[in-house]
Motif scaffolding. Structure first.
Motif, PDB file in Angstrom:
ATOM      1  N   MET A 135      48.963  30.337  34.121  1.00 26.17           N
ATOM      2  CA  MET A 135      49.306  28.975  33.407  1.00 26.17           C
ATOM      3  C   MET A 135      48.899  27.709  33.724  1.00 26.17           C
ATOM      4  SD  MET A 135      53.011  30.312  31.479  1.00 26.17           S
ATOM      5  CE  MET A 135      53.396  28.599  31.275  1.00 26.17           C
ATOM      6  N   GLY A 136      48.799  26.852  32.859  1.00 22.97           N
ATOM      7  CA  GLY A 136      48.539  25.436  33.362  1.00 22.97           C
ATOM      8  C   GLY A 136      47.283  25.003  33.279  1.00 22.97           C
ATOM      9  N   ARG A 137      46.336  25.893  32.553  1.00 23.86           N
ATOM     10  CA  ARG A 137      44.789  25.782  32.605  1.00 23.86           C
ATOM     11  C   ARG A 137      44.483  25.053  31.333  1.00 23.86           C
ATOM     12  NH1 ARG A 137      40.429  29.359  32.228  1.00 23.86           N
ATOM     13  NH2 ARG A 137      38.560  28.001  32.777  1.00 23.86           N
ATOM     14  N   GLY A 138      45.364  24.783  30.307  1.00 20.68           N
ATOM     15  CA  GLY A 138      44.984  24.313  28.990  1.00 20.68           C
ATOM     16  C   GLY A 138      44.187  23.060  28.875  1.00 20.68           C
ATOM     17  N   ARG A 139      44.718  22.048  29.499  1.00 23.39           N
ATOM     18  CA  ARG A 139      44.280  21.028  29.766  1.00 23.39           C
ATOM     19  C   ARG A 139      42.888  20.786  30.388  1.00 23.39           C
ATOM     20  NH1 ARG A 139      48.489  16.273  31.317  1.00 23.39           N
ATOM     21  NH2 ARG A 139      49.266  16.877  29.404  1.00 23.39           N
ATOM     22  N   ALA A 140      42.569  21.520  31.561  1.00 23.76           N
ATOM     23  CA  ALA A 140      41.501  21.686  32.379  1.00 23.76           C
ATOM     24  C   ALA A 140      40.428  22.168  31.557  1.00 23.76           C
ATOM     25  CB  ALA A 140      41.620  22.241  33.735  1.00 23.76           C
ATOM     26  N   LYS A 141      40.991  23.214  30.924  1.00 23.84           N
ATOM     27  CA  LYS A 141      39.937  24.157  29.863  1.00 23.84           C
ATOM     28  C   LYS A 141      39.361  23.200  28.749  1.00 23.84           C
ATOM     29  CE  LYS A 141      38.748  28.276  27.947  1.00 23.84           C
ATOM     30  NZ  LYS A 141      39.070  29.133  26.896  1.00 23.84           N
ATOM     31  N   ALA A 142      40.403  22.498  28.250  1.00 23.90           N
ATOM     32  CA  ALA A 142      40.106  21.560  27.157  1.00 23.90           C
ATOM     33  C   ALA A 142      38.988  20.395  27.474  1.00 23.90           C
ATOM     34  CB  ALA A 142      41.099  20.957  26.456  1.00 23.90           C
ATOM     35  N   LYS A 143      39.132  19.914  28.773  1.00 29.89           N
ATOM     36  CA  LYS A 143      38.402  18.966  29.286  1.00 29.89           C
ATOM     37  C   LYS A 143      36.953  19.466  29.544  1.00 29.89           C
ATOM     38  CE  LYS A 143      37.843  15.390  32.518  1.00 29.89           C
ATOM     39  NZ  LYS A 143      38.279  14.156  33.257  1.00 29.89           N
ATOM     40  N   GLN A 144      36.887  20.816  29.933  1.00 30.74           N
ATOM     41  CA  GLN A 144      35.739  21.283  30.331  1.00 30.74           C
ATOM     42  C   GLN A 144      34.844  21.782  29.081  1.00 30.74           C
ATOM     43  OE1 GLN A 144      36.534  24.851  32.594  1.00 30.74           O
ATOM     44  NE2 GLN A 144      36.717  23.728  34.360  1.00 30.74           N
ATOM     45  N   THR A 145      35.639  22.035  27.995  1.00 31.80           N
ATOM     46  CA  THR A 145      35.104  22.274  26.712  1.00 31.80           C
ATOM     47  C   THR A 145      34.306  21.030  25.952  1.00 31.80           C
ATOM     48  OG1 THR A 145      36.360  24.067  26.347  1.00 31.80           O
ATOM     49  CG2 THR A 145      35.536  23.152  24.279  1.00 31.80           C
ATOM     50  N   LYS A 146      35.328  19.989  26.318  1.00 31.19           N
ATOM     51  CA  LYS A 146      34.826  18.535  25.750  1.00 31.19           C
ATOM     52  C   LYS A 146      33.501  18.281  26.475  1.00 31.19           C
ATOM     53  CE  LYS A 146      36.111  13.850  25.316  1.00 31.19           C
ATOM     54  NZ  LYS A 146      37.306  12.922  25.701  1.00 31.19           N
ATOM     55  N   VAL A 147      33.554  18.450  27.697  1.00 29.91           N
ATOM     56  CA  VAL A 147      32.382  18.003  28.351  1.00 29.91           C
ATOM     57  C   VAL A 147      31.168  18.766  28.129  1.00 29.91           C
ATOM     58  CG1 VAL A 147      31.383  17.767  30.530  1.00 29.91           C
ATOM     59  CG2 VAL A 147      33.655  16.831  30.332  1.00 29.91           C
ATOM     60  N   ALA A 148      31.394  19.997  27.948  1.00 25.58           N
ATOM     61  CA  ALA A 148      30.358  20.842  27.518  1.00 25.58           C
ATOM     62  C   ALA A 148      29.597  20.687  26.050  1.00 25.58           C
ATOM     63  CB  ALA A 148      30.689  22.345  27.551  1.00 25.58           C
ATOM     64  N   ARG A 149      30.512  20.413  25.179  1.00 29.66           N
ATOM     65  CA  ARG A 149      30.209  19.941  23.799  1.00 29.66           C
ATOM     66  C   ARG A 149      29.587  18.740  23.980  1.00 29.66           C
ATOM     67  NH1 ARG A 149      35.194  21.362  21.316  1.00 29.66           N
ATOM     68  NH2 ARG A 149      34.943  23.632  20.768  1.00 29.66           N
ATOM     69  N   ASP A 150      29.792  17.522  24.852  1.00 28.50           N
ATOM     70  CA  ASP A 150      29.127  16.312  24.884  1.00 28.50           C
ATOM     71  C   ASP A 150      27.559  16.567  25.372  1.00 28.50           C
ATOM     72  OD1 ASP A 150      28.947  13.515  24.865  1.00 28.50           O
ATOM     73  OD2 ASP A 150      29.368  13.421  26.929  1.00 28.50           O
ATOM     74  N   LEU A 151      27.607  17.420  26.407  1.00 28.43           N
ATOM     75  CA  LEU A 151      26.256  17.692  27.187  1.00 28.43           C
ATOM     76  C   LEU A 151      25.252  18.324  26.162  1.00 28.43           C
ATOM     77  CD1 LEU A 151      27.163  18.348  30.765  1.00 28.43           C
ATOM     78  CD2 LEU A 151      26.231  16.538  29.920  1.00 28.43           C
ATOM     79  N   LYS A 152      25.837  19.192  25.384  1.00 27.33           N
ATOM     80  CA  LYS A 152      24.959  20.202  24.308  1.00 27.33           C
ATOM     81  C   LYS A 152      24.518  19.213  23.098  1.00 27.33           C
ATOM     82  CE  LYS A 152      25.305  24.249  22.140  1.00 27.33           C
ATOM     83  NZ  LYS A 152      25.918  25.379  21.443  1.00 27.33           N
ATOM     84  N   TYR A 153      25.253  18.361  22.547  1.00 25.91           N
ATOM     85  CA  TYR A 153      24.937  17.815  21.451  1.00 25.91           C
ATOM     86  C   TYR A 153      24.557  16.343  21.513  1.00 25.91           C
ATOM     87  CZ  TYR A 153      27.053  21.925  19.107  1.00 25.91           C
ATOM     88  OH  TYR A 153      27.307  23.262  19.094  1.00 25.91           O
ATOM     89  N   ARG A 154      24.782  15.660  22.528  1.00 30.65           N
ATOM     90  CA  ARG A 154      24.209  14.300  22.875  1.00 30.65           C
ATOM     91  C   ARG A 154      22.733  14.443  23.079  1.00 30.65           C
ATOM     92  NH1 ARG A 154      25.491  11.299  28.333  1.00 30.65           N
ATOM     93  NH2 ARG A 154      26.094  13.298  28.643  1.00 30.65           N
ATOM     94  N   THR A 155      22.482  13.232  22.342  1.00 29.40           N
ATOM     95  CA  THR A 155      20.753  13.070  22.553  1.00 29.40           C
ATOM     96  C   THR A 155      20.508  12.297  23.942  1.00 29.40           C
ATOM     97  OG1 THR A 155      20.857  10.983  21.272  1.00 29.40           O
ATOM     98  CG2 THR A 155      20.353  12.845  20.156  1.00 29.40           C
ATOM     99  N   HIS A 156      19.509  12.945  24.550  1.00 31.88           N
ATOM    100  CA  HIS A 156      19.113  12.670  25.744  1.00 31.88           C
ATOM    101  C   HIS A 156      17.600  11.748  25.761  1.00 31.88           C
ATOM    102  CE1 HIS A 156      22.360  14.934  27.821  1.00 31.88           C
ATOM    103  NE2 HIS A 156      21.858  15.871  26.847  1.00 31.88           N
ATOM    104  N   GLU A 157      17.667  10.720  26.462  1.00 31.39           N
ATOM    105  CA  GLU A 157      16.422   9.990  26.413  1.00 31.39           C
ATOM    106  C   GLU A 157      16.076  10.286  28.200  1.00 31.39           C
ATOM    107  OE1 GLU A 157      14.726   8.438  24.380  1.00 31.39           O
ATOM    108  OE2 GLU A 157      16.509   8.713  22.909  1.00 31.39           O
ATOM    109  N   THR A 158      15.107  11.487  28.070  1.00 35.51           N
ATOM    110  CA  THR A 158      14.788  12.036  29.536  1.00 35.51           C
ATOM    111  C   THR A 158      13.392  11.275  29.829  1.00 35.51           C
ATOM    112  OG1 THR A 158      16.141  13.758  29.336  1.00 35.51           O
ATOM    113  CG2 THR A 158      14.335  13.984  30.995  1.00 35.51           C
TER     114      THR A 158
END
Length: 61
Positions: free
Chosen positions: A1-24
């Motif tokens: 238990m206690g992993r909900g907040r950490a997992k939610a943050k990881q999911t948020k970061v993963a979505r941000d990296l996946k869908y954000r437009t990058h100027e590489t």
């Protein structure tokens, strides 16, 4: 238990990296991966220790 907040943050970061437009900058990435030196800062300075020469001890007689 206690992993909900950490997992939610990881999911948020993963979505941000996946869908954000990058100027590489692939040219700069290739230079970094191949170990190319930056020409602007390294060639413009003649001696990297020149700034510290004022702090050295005077020669003793």
């Amino acid at each position: 238990m206690g992993r909900g907040r950490a997992k939610a943050k990881q999911t948020k970061v993963a979505r941000d990296l996946k869908y954000r437009t990058h100027e590489t900058d692939f040219g700069a990435l290739a230079q970094e991966l191949h170990g190319a030196k930056k020409q602007s800062s390294s060639e413009s300075r003649d001696d990297e220790y020149d700034d510290w020469s004022d702090y050295s001890e005077p020669p003793r007689d």
